[in-house]
Design a protein around this motif. Structure first.
Motif, mmCIF file in Angstrom:
data_model
loop_
_atom_site.group_PDB
_atom_site.id
_atom_site.type_symbol
_atom_site.label_atom_id
_atom_site.label_comp_id
_atom_site.label_asym_id
_atom_site.label_seq_id
_atom_site.Cartn_x
_atom_site.Cartn_y
_atom_site.Cartn_z
ATOM 1 N N ARG A 100 0.813 -1.219 0.000
ATOM 2 C CA ARG A 100 0.000 0.000 0.000
ATOM 3 C C ARG A 100 0.844 1.266 0.000
ATOM 4 N NH1 ARG A 100 -2.692 -0.905 4.435
ATOM 5 N NH2 ARG A 100 -1.550 0.537 5.754
ATOM 6 N N GLU A 101 1.884 1.315 0.829
ATOM 7 C CA GLU A 101 2.670 2.537 0.980
ATOM 8 C C GLU A 101 3.741 2.709 -0.102
ATOM 9 O OE1 GLU A 101 2.426 3.096 5.829
ATOM 10 O OE2 GLU A 101 4.327 2.487 4.929
ATOM 11 N N TRP A 102 4.114 1.623 -0.774
ATOM 12 C CA TRP A 102 5.262 1.749 -1.669
ATOM 13 C C TRP A 102 5.082 1.035 -3.009
ATOM 14 C CZ3 TRP A 102 8.684 5.166 -2.252
ATOM 15 C CH2 TRP A 102 9.909 4.922 -2.876
ATOM 16 N N LEU A 103 4.931 -0.257 -3.000
ATOM 17 C CA LEU A 103 5.006 -1.025 -4.246
ATOM 18 C C LEU A 103 3.889 -0.699 -5.232
ATOM 19 C CD1 LEU A 103 6.077 -4.462 -2.783
ATOM 20 C CD2 LEU A 103 7.524 -2.737 -3.885
ATOM 21 N N ASN A 104 2.691 -0.436 -4.742
ATOM 22 C CA ASN A 104 1.569 -0.162 -5.639
ATOM 23 C C ASN A 104 1.724 1.152 -6.400
ATOM 24 O OD1 ASN A 104 0.356 -2.547 -4.932
ATOM 25 N ND2 ASN A 104 -1.072 -1.625 -3.500
ATOM 26 N N ARG A 105 2.697 1.947 -6.037
ATOM 27 C CA ARG A 105 2.948 3.214 -6.730
ATOM 28 C C ARG A 105 3.762 3.044 -8.011
ATOM 29 N NH1 ARG A 105 4.003 7.659 -2.151
ATOM 30 N NH2 ARG A 105 2.506 6.868 -0.639
ATOM 31 N N PHE A 106 4.287 1.859 -8.235
ATOM 32 C CA PHE A 106 5.222 1.642 -9.326
ATOM 33 C C PHE A 106 4.713 0.602 -10.313
ATOM 34 C CE2 PHE A 106 7.607 3.019 -5.650
ATOM 35 C CZ PHE A 106 8.393 4.036 -6.172
ATOM 36 N N ASN A 107 5.135 0.746 -11.551
ATOM 37 C CA ASN A 107 4.959 -0.284 -12.561
ATOM 38 C C ASN A 107 6.254 -1.091 -12.538
ATOM 39 O OD1 ASN A 107 4.213 -1.847 -14.710
ATOM 40 N ND2 ASN A 107 4.604 -0.263 -16.240
ATOM 41 N N ILE A 108 6.230 -2.192 -11.828
ATOM 42 C CA ILE A 108 7.451 -2.962 -11.594
ATOM 43 C C ILE A 108 7.834 -3.703 -12.873
ATOM 44 C CG2 ILE A 108 8.539 -4.742 -10.178
ATOM 45 C CD1 ILE A 108 6.476 -3.918 -7.977
ATOM 46 N N ARG A 109 9.020 -3.420 -13.358
ATOM 47 C CA ARG A 109 9.466 -3.902 -14.662
ATOM 48 C C ARG A 109 10.021 -5.327 -14.645
ATOM 49 N NH1 ARG A 109 11.391 1.198 -13.972
ATOM 50 N NH2 ARG A 109 13.496 0.460 -13.579
#
Length: 156
Positions: A100-109
C-alpha cells in the motif's frame, strides 16, 4: 507477493516482534524451501545470538519441511492455527503496508526493479524512519537502540 511484467516474485521476511524490525528478507521467483532457509540463515547471521528464540510461521509446506526443521532446530517453532490468520497479523500487516505505501505506486518492470524497491522500503524507510505505535512512535531501529541503552544503564 506482486507481479512484475516478467512474472511473480515472493517476499520472505523475518520480523522481530519486540521492535517490529524486519531482520532479514529475501525476494525469489518461487516459494521453495531453499528461499525460506536462506532467509532464516540471513537472520541468524545478522542477529548472532545465543538467546532462546521463537520462530513463528504459518503452516505452509516450506515451514513444516525437514529442511526447515533442520534450519530452526535450535529455535522453538510456533505455528498458526489452521484457518486463523490473526496469529500472523504482524507480518501480514507489514506485507500490506509495503504494498500500500510503496510497491503499488510503481509499474514494476522486472525482478531487479522489484528487489531495489523492496530494499528501499525496508532498509531505508521501514526499519529506520517509519514510526510504529507499538514502538512508542519510534522507528524499529530507534526502539532497539533505546532498549540497548536502558539495558546498559540497568546493568551498571
Amino acid at each position: 507477493m506482486f507481479g512484475p511484467q516478467d512474472g511473480f516474485v515472493y517476499l520472505n521476511c523475518i520480523m522481530d516482534l519486540f521492535s517490529r524490525k524486519i531482520i532479514a528478507w529475501t525476494l525469489a521467483d518461487t516459494m521453495e524451501v531453499s528461499t525460506v532457509i536462506e532467509t532464516i540463515n540471513k537472520a541468524n547471521a545478522i542477529r548472532k545470538t545465543d538467546l532462546p528464540l521463537i520462530i513463528h510461521s504459518d503452516r505452509g509446506s516450506q515451514y513444516v519441511s525437514n529442511a526447515w526443521r533442520a534450519a530452526t532446530e535450535k529455535m522453538q517453532r510456533s505455528y498458526s492455527h489452521k484457518g486463523y490468520p490473526y496469529d500472523n497479523a504482524c507480518i501480514e500487516s507489514f506485507h500490506s503496508l509495503i504494498k500500500r505505501e510503496w510497491l503499488n505506486r510503481f509499474n514494476i518492470r522486472n525482478q531487479r526493479h522489484a528487489y531495489r524497491l523492496v530494499f528501499e522500503y525496508i532498509e531505508a524507510f521501514y526499519n529506520t524512519i517509519r514510526i510504529h505505535s507499538h514502538c512508542d512512535y519510534m522507528s524499529p531501529d530507534e526502539f532497539e537502540k533505546l532498549y540497548e541503552r536502558v539495558s546498559e544503564l540497568s546493568a551498571a
